[in-house]
Enzyme design. Sequence first.
Site, PDB file in Angstrom:
ATOM      1  N   ASP A   5     -69.316  35.474-108.894  1.00 24.80           N
ATOM      2  CA  ASP A   5     -67.949  35.177-109.334  1.00 24.80           C
ATOM      3  C   ASP A   5     -66.988  35.638-108.254  1.00 24.80           C
ATOM      4  O   ASP A   5     -67.366  35.723-107.090  1.00 24.80           O
ATOM      5  CB  ASP A   5     -67.670  35.841-110.686  1.00 24.80           C
ATOM      6  CG  ASP A   5     -66.675  35.050-111.534  1.00 24.80           C
ATOM      7  OD1 ASP A   5     -65.525  34.894-111.093  1.00 24.80           O
ATOM      8  OD2 ASP A   5     -67.040  34.590-112.632  1.00 24.80           O
ATOM      9  N   HIS A  53     -66.847  33.276-105.687  1.00 26.76           N
ATOM     10  CA  HIS A  53     -65.728  32.385-105.963  1.00 26.76           C
ATOM     11  C   HIS A  53     -64.500  32.695-105.116  1.00 26.76           C
ATOM     12  O   HIS A  53     -63.416  32.195-105.394  1.00 26.76           O
ATOM     13  CB  HIS A  53     -65.354  32.439-107.451  1.00 26.76           C
ATOM     14  CG  HIS A  53     -66.420  31.877-108.343  1.00 26.76           C
ATOM     15  ND1 HIS A  53     -66.289  31.817-109.712  1.00 26.76           N
ATOM     16  CD2 HIS A  53     -67.640  31.344-108.067  1.00 26.76           C
ATOM     17  CE1 HIS A  53     -67.391  31.278-110.246  1.00 26.76           C
ATOM     18  NE2 HIS A  53     -68.219  30.991-109.262  1.00 26.76           N
TER      19      HIS A  53
END
Length: 470
Positions: free
Chosen positions: A290, A313
């Site tokens: 993430d 991310h």
Amino acid sequence: MLEDEDNVIKLSNRSTEKFSDALQLGGTKVGADNTHFTPGKMACNVLLFSAYVVVMSFFLCSVHAKVNMNASSLTNGDDSLRGKSSLESKKAVFDVRKHGAYGDGQHDDTKALSKAWAAACSSLQPSIVLVPKGKRYLTKHITLSGPCKSSITFMIEGTLVAPPRRSDWSKETIRHWIMFNGVIGLTVAGGGTVDGNGKIWWQNSCKTNAKLACTESPTALTFYSCSNLKVENLKLLNSQQIHMSVEDCTNVRISGLTITAPGTSPNTDGIHITRSKNVQVTGCTIKTGDDCMSIEDGTENLHVKNMVCGPGHGISIGSLGDHNSEAHVNNVTIGTVRLYGTTNGARIKTWQGGRGYAKYIVFQNMIMENVWNPVIIDQNYCDSATPCKKQTSAVQISNVVFKNIRGTSASKEAIKLDCSRNVPCQGITLNDVKLTVKGGGGDAKSTCRNAKWKKSGTVVPQPCASTTTV
């Protein structure tokens, strides 16, 4: 030993003063004790003084040598910092082994850790809680609370490992694994590992298996309402969810962290910052599933530099304004960052329906390699199983600079400014940006919607070649 050494030094100083008063070239001199010295006695006095100095120097060297022999590593159980003498550190050490820890990765060492913390927290002397190297300490949910009577260094030289079963958490504790609450002057360091043992949590996530109900998971390391906090030189591994969260803290220094989890692990943000002020993050390497960093509501005066990110991310401000909430982010600078294979690079994301602002934000000196969305502002963010309804309010985004950003995009859309029609982005600056499509897959593109921007220096792709206001 320290008392004896001080007495010796005082004696040496008094004697030196006496001889210095007496020994002068020339005529008779009256010493400090009214003793008369004459030139005929001068040579003898000089010899006596020299011999005295030699003897005292030898004795003092012996004293210091004895002290230094006692200095060794914390893991060896001595009350001293690694490589420093007890004279220098003056810190009490509370070894979890002496409070009942097994360190075999099988027995529950939570109580031993709690006892060591309690002893250190009640000490009037600056203290160290030691988790020795070469061992794995099975630790269930634990909250280590302040305020404490003096500063504490939580020295992780070994490994803290979470239990492998989800059943070891209750509904009341499921949000956190290890939490530090309300501690002033805390340092967490040591070069060891915090292992969240997260695989069982990832397998049961609704983001991994859409057929499963979405449930909560623990954050591995949480700092809540702490001030004058340092977190440095640690390895965070395979967190159940977020690896480290800084919440409601002030004056925070984070450095030298290595945070690692598989690129497919859900919600495993590296460093999460919220409701915190005056935070510095330097020299960290983050590879997760993430956001490498997620910066949320209440963050003010955050400075990030010298970071390596990927997979993951990217670095995100937000999401902000979810569930029609109000959010405020102010004065954030992120610079000298390398991103590899991330889904986003420099990103700001807000939900429709929110309120507040995100302003005075700088992304600078960034190198991107094969990043899907290198530069992106998304005021229409929606991370929901059902479509988000269009709403008129939004978090205001203003005074944002993207400066000296270079590298390759994994998609043709290298720059995307997708802003709200009712609350458009304002004061967006693109300064010296050069992004190309990875592998020569055509020219990179940029799109803008409801964005008020300006260009400075060379910007590739041509900024906002496709511009809409809807």
